[in-house]
Enzyme design. Structure first.
Site, PDB file in Angstrom:
ATOM      1  CE1 TYR A 106      -4.053   1.977   0.714  1.00 43.31           C
ATOM      2  CE2 TYR A 106      -2.767   3.012   2.456  1.00 43.31           C
ATOM      3  CZ  TYR A 106      -3.894   2.979   1.656  1.00 43.31           C
ATOM      4  OH  TYR A 106      -4.850   3.951   1.801  1.00 43.31           O
ATOM      5  CE  LYS A 119      -3.797   4.921  -1.318  1.00 39.43           C
ATOM      6  NZ  LYS A 119      -4.803   5.251  -2.343  1.00 39.43           N
TER       7      LYS A 119
END
Ligand code: NAD
Length: 298
Positions: A166, A170
């Site tokens: 993640y 991001k």
């Protein structure tokens, strides 16, 4: 001061069946935008699919007097992304705003994370944002106007245990946003990113219960709505947002330490100077960064 309206504008919001995306869609529609509510309707980890969430948000927008259509395609495939953009063109004849919001989680500590868990998180966040923006780009460029809002995260900007996939995704979106900001400039396309914190199904198990009332999705959607508006002049920027607070997050380069012929031990001995933060630079393009660091190097 005049109200910021979106009459005549068309927006695609991905992952708008729940949480933040749902709130962005309601906010844009309330201000007159025609909205494509995209949502695959799966679980938090991306498994499964349902037409329900997108349809429910469309029903609510229409009930409130707005205009919206549902789309349940997957942002992570080229065909899905093209179909999402095609939905906007077919239903409303144009596209002005893309909010890349769809996201999933597959948290695991680094050693236990499978290649599949890494790939699937990147596929939805990075590939999905690239694909939807890429499918929209010719329309935005042709009309000489567009607004793209990507969804980063503090987990990517600053790192977080159990989120190697993640966080990578991001932070990847920061690079995409900055380059889109540069490449879109001549065509009137502004791209920015948010790093939000809000109480949604993604965070409800992680945040303290008292956060629910303060960290509302609506308090993120105000910024997304502004970044999606013609009045927004910023591009290539990243904003931390939550609970009513908004702050610019910037990538900075410290003053640095320099010694032409240095040894490995010199690096050890000058570590403090290498790590110094002040005075820092905040270049907004590679060119600016290169010019500044060349000056320090030559
Ligand atoms: P959420 O789970 O409520 O919403 C995400 C939505 O994306 C879901 O409705 C889901 O069905 C949809 N989706 C997932 N994969 C999709 C795909 N392949 N195609 C289309 N739709 C898909 O979570 P949220 O908190 O509202 O998250 C929205 C975005 O904000 C995500 O990108 C998330 O990573 C980011 N974010 C949220 C927080 C927070 O505090 N809630 C913090 C940082 C970043």
């Amino acid at each position: 001061m005049s109200e910021l309206r979106f009459d005549g504008r068309v927006a695609v919001i991905t992952g708008a069946g729940h949480g933040l995306g749902r709130s962005h869609a309601l906010s844009l529609a309330e201000r007159g935008a025609k909205v494509v509510v995209n949502d695959l309707g799966g679980a938090l980890d991306g498994t499964g699919a349902s037409t329900g969430p997108a349809a429910d948000v469309v029903e609510l927008i229409n009930k409130n007097g707005g205009e919206a259509v549902a789309n349940t395609d997957n942002v992570a495939t080229p065909e899905g992304a093209k179909a999402i953009v095609r939905t906007a063109i077919d239903a409303f004849g144009r596209l002005d705003v893309v909010v890349n919001n769809a996201g999933i989680l597959r948290d695991k500590s680094f050693g236990k994370m499978s290649v599949e868990e890494f790939d699937q998180v990147l596929a939805v966040h990075v590939r999905g944002s690239f694909l939807v923006s890429h499918a929209a780009f010719p329309y935005l460029k042709e009309q000489g106007y567009g607004r793209i809002v990507n969804t980063s995260s503090p987990a990517g900007l600053f790192g977080n245990f159990g989120q190697a996939n993640y966080s990578t995704a991001k932070m990847g979106l920061v690079g995409l946003t900055k380059t889109l900001g540069i490449e879109g400039a001549r065509a009137g396309i502004k791209a920015n990113a948010i790093a939000p914190i809000a109480w949604t199904r993604m965070t409800e198990a992680l945040l303290p219960a008292e956060f629910e009332a303060k960290f509302t999705a609506e308090r993120v959607s105000t910024l997304v709505t502004f970044l999606a508006h013609e009045a927004c002049e910023a591009s290539g920027e990243v904003f931390s947002v939550g609970a009513g607070r908004i702050a610019r997050v910037f990538v900075a380069e410290g003053p640095g330490w320099r010694q032409d012929d240095h040894t490995v031990e010199d690096i050890r001995d000058n570590w403090q100077a290498i790590m110094a933060e002040q005075p820092y630079l905040t270049p907004t393009t590679l060119g600016q960064q290169a010019t500044a660091s060349m000056k320090a190097m030559l």
